[in-house]
Design a protein around this motif. Structure first.
Motif, mmCIF file in Angstrom:
data_model
loop_
_atom_site.group_PDB
_atom_site.id
_atom_site.type_symbol
_atom_site.label_atom_id
_atom_site.label_comp_id
_atom_site.label_asym_id
_atom_site.label_seq_id
_atom_site.Cartn_x
_atom_site.Cartn_y
_atom_site.Cartn_z
ATOM 1 N N PRO A 119 29.004 26.468 49.590
ATOM 2 C CA PRO A 119 29.115 26.236 51.031
ATOM 3 C C PRO A 119 30.507 26.453 51.584
ATOM 4 O O PRO A 119 30.668 26.942 52.702
ATOM 5 N N SER A 120 31.541 26.148 50.809
ATOM 6 C CA SER A 120 32.893 26.229 51.345
ATOM 7 C C SER A 120 33.557 27.586 51.101
ATOM 8 O O SER A 120 34.568 27.904 51.714
ATOM 9 N N SER A 121 32.973 28.391 50.204
ATOM 10 C CA SER A 121 33.616 29.675 49.904
ATOM 11 C C SER A 121 32.888 30.839 50.554
ATOM 12 O O SER A 121 33.467 31.566 51.371
ATOM 13 N N THR A 122 31.622 31.020 50.239
ATOM 14 C CA THR A 122 30.894 32.183 50.747
ATOM 15 C C THR A 122 29.782 31.807 51.721
ATOM 16 O O THR A 122 29.240 32.675 52.400
ATOM 17 N N GLY A 123 29.393 30.547 51.702
ATOM 18 C CA GLY A 123 28.253 30.148 52.527
ATOM 19 C C GLY A 123 26.920 30.579 51.939
ATOM 20 O O GLY A 123 25.882 30.431 52.582
ATOM 21 N N THR A 124 26.959 31.120 50.736
ATOM 22 C CA THR A 124 25.714 31.502 50.051
ATOM 23 C C THR A 124 25.634 30.722 48.745
ATOM 24 O O THR A 124 26.620 30.140 48.300
ATOM 25 N N ALA A 125 24.446 30.756 48.112
ATOM 26 C CA ALA A 125 24.296 30.019 46.851
ATOM 27 C C ALA A 125 25.044 30.709 45.717
ATOM 28 O O ALA A 125 25.601 30.049 44.846
ATOM 29 N N GLY A 126 25.082 32.029 45.707
ATOM 30 C CA GLY A 126 25.817 32.765 44.685
ATOM 31 C C GLY A 126 25.063 32.895 43.372
ATOM 32 O O GLY A 126 23.937 32.402 43.223
ATOM 33 N N CYS A 127 25.727 33.586 42.412
ATOM 34 C CA CYS A 127 25.125 33.838 41.099
ATOM 35 C C CYS A 127 26.067 33.400 39.989
ATOM 36 O O CYS A 127 27.285 33.432 40.127
#
Ligand code: UT7
Length: 325
Positions: A204-212
């Motif tokens: 949430p604080s870096s990309t706003g996506t869940a990521g991999c």
């Protein structure tokens, strides 16, 4: 008064869908032979669309409560370990609390990735020891399938979904023979300098996506063998025990080569180790309670046995616990 936590019940849950190595090899440059030889994994379970970490957690918790002969209303603490929560907030634990019909006490998540169950167990055990809670549910629940890069053969073949849970009861220390059973000690470590060898490239604080999930596998492998051997030694020494006293080693299930190497370094007979990785793959925080639930259900782990659990995960985090079952 001082208290000790005793394990009153345990349970596990695996999603229905089985994904074999061959199924992955049909769409990735990998093979059943490579995955088995390098990791010991034969298949993994994958949660159905719409089946969330909280659903897996509730199923495992229900099974553990049934095993303990209790219900959700008997609980006053839930500590849930996950790196794959339903939502950023609220915690997955509060959803589980509501669904189990628990209306008092507290529920919260802890985050130590694959070491999460040991960290959650330590948190609950400490609360019970101090009389802050009487009956706790410790859950490890994950849907890693949702944070995998399914095009990265170096990581996506390694993980699976699942959940496991144990119920802890506080008993007064010094209460005759019974208090010699239970959680004897927990041992937690982390080294934040290693935060970028195993991580998720979102949030949430870096990309706003869940990521991999991203991992430098070889380096994690190397550090895992070293830290896990050290932390088991530390845990045994804290209780005046030696590897010969271990009835069952219940390791986090990341790689059979790691499990074998740690067992060898401890001088432990391989048949003293509970191994589920062939069917479960790496279920992160769920792997230890799932293995416990299996080994208790099939009669390997019995009352009075000395059980040592150990895990290492992203952070790096690692830990161990010694339990007289
Ligand atoms: O639970 C949290 C903690 N996590 C762990 O403990 C995981 C620790 N790490 C491991 O278990 C191992 O490092 C892995 C299983 C991830 C990898 O095994 P490895 O023996 O360290 O292999 P590697 O990464 O050194 O790769 C060896 C080769 C490479 O090819 P080249 O460069 O030698 O040509 C990889 O590209 O294997 C290749 N490779 C694969 N080949 C077929 C990597 N993944 C695959 C794959 N199928 N799925």
């Amino acid at each position: 008064m001082m208290w000790r936590s005793q394990i009153a019940g345990c349970g596990g849950y695996l999603p229905e869908r089985i994904v074999t190595n061959d199924e992955l090899a049909a769409r990735l440059d990998t093979s059943d032979a490579w995955i088995r030889q390098r990791t010991g994994i034969g298949e993994r379970r994958i949660a159905a669309p719409g089946e969330l970490t909280s659903d897996l957690a509730v199923a495992a918790a229900t099974s553990a409560l049934e095993h303990a002969g209790m219900s959700g209303s008997d609980l006053d603490l839930i500590v849930l370990a996950t790196a794959t929560p339903d939502r950023t907030f609220p915690s997955t634990a509060v959803k589980v609390q509501a669904r189990l019909g628990m209306k008092r006490g507290a529920a919260f998540d802890v985050q130590a990735v694959c070491s999460g169950f040991i960290f959650a167990l330590a948190t609950a055990d400490n609360a019970l020891r101090l009389g802050q809670a009487r009956t706790a549910l410790v859950i490890g629940a994950e849907t890693f399938s949702r944070i995998l890069d399914w095009n990265d053969r170096g990581t996506c073949v390694l993980f699976g979904d699942g959940a496991g849970a144990v119920v802890l009861n506080a008993v007064p220390l010094g209460n005759g023979g019974s208090a010699s059973r239970g959680v004897l000690s927990t041992h937690l470590h982390s080294d934040g300098r290693q935060h970028d060898i195993l991580y998720v490239d979102g949030g949430p604080s870096s990309t706003g996506t869940a990521g991999c999930l991203r991992m430098e596998g070889r380096e994690v492998f190397r550090q895992a063998i070293q830290h896990l051997t050290e932390v088991v030694d530390e845990a045994l020494a804290a209780n005046g025990l030696s590897p010969a006293d271990i009835d069952w080693l219940v390791p986090h299930q990341a790689n059979t080569r790691i499990i074998d190497a740690v067992g060898r370094k401890l001088g432990l007979a391989p048949e003293r180790t509970i191994v589920t990785i062939e069917r479960h793959a790496n279920t992160s925080a769920a792997s230890i309670p799932l293995a416990l639930a299996e080994a208790v259900a099939d009669g390997r782990i019995r009352a009075g046995h000395l059980v040592v659990m150990e895990a290492l995960g992203g952070g790096l985090t690692w830990g161990a616990s010694v339990v007289r079952w």
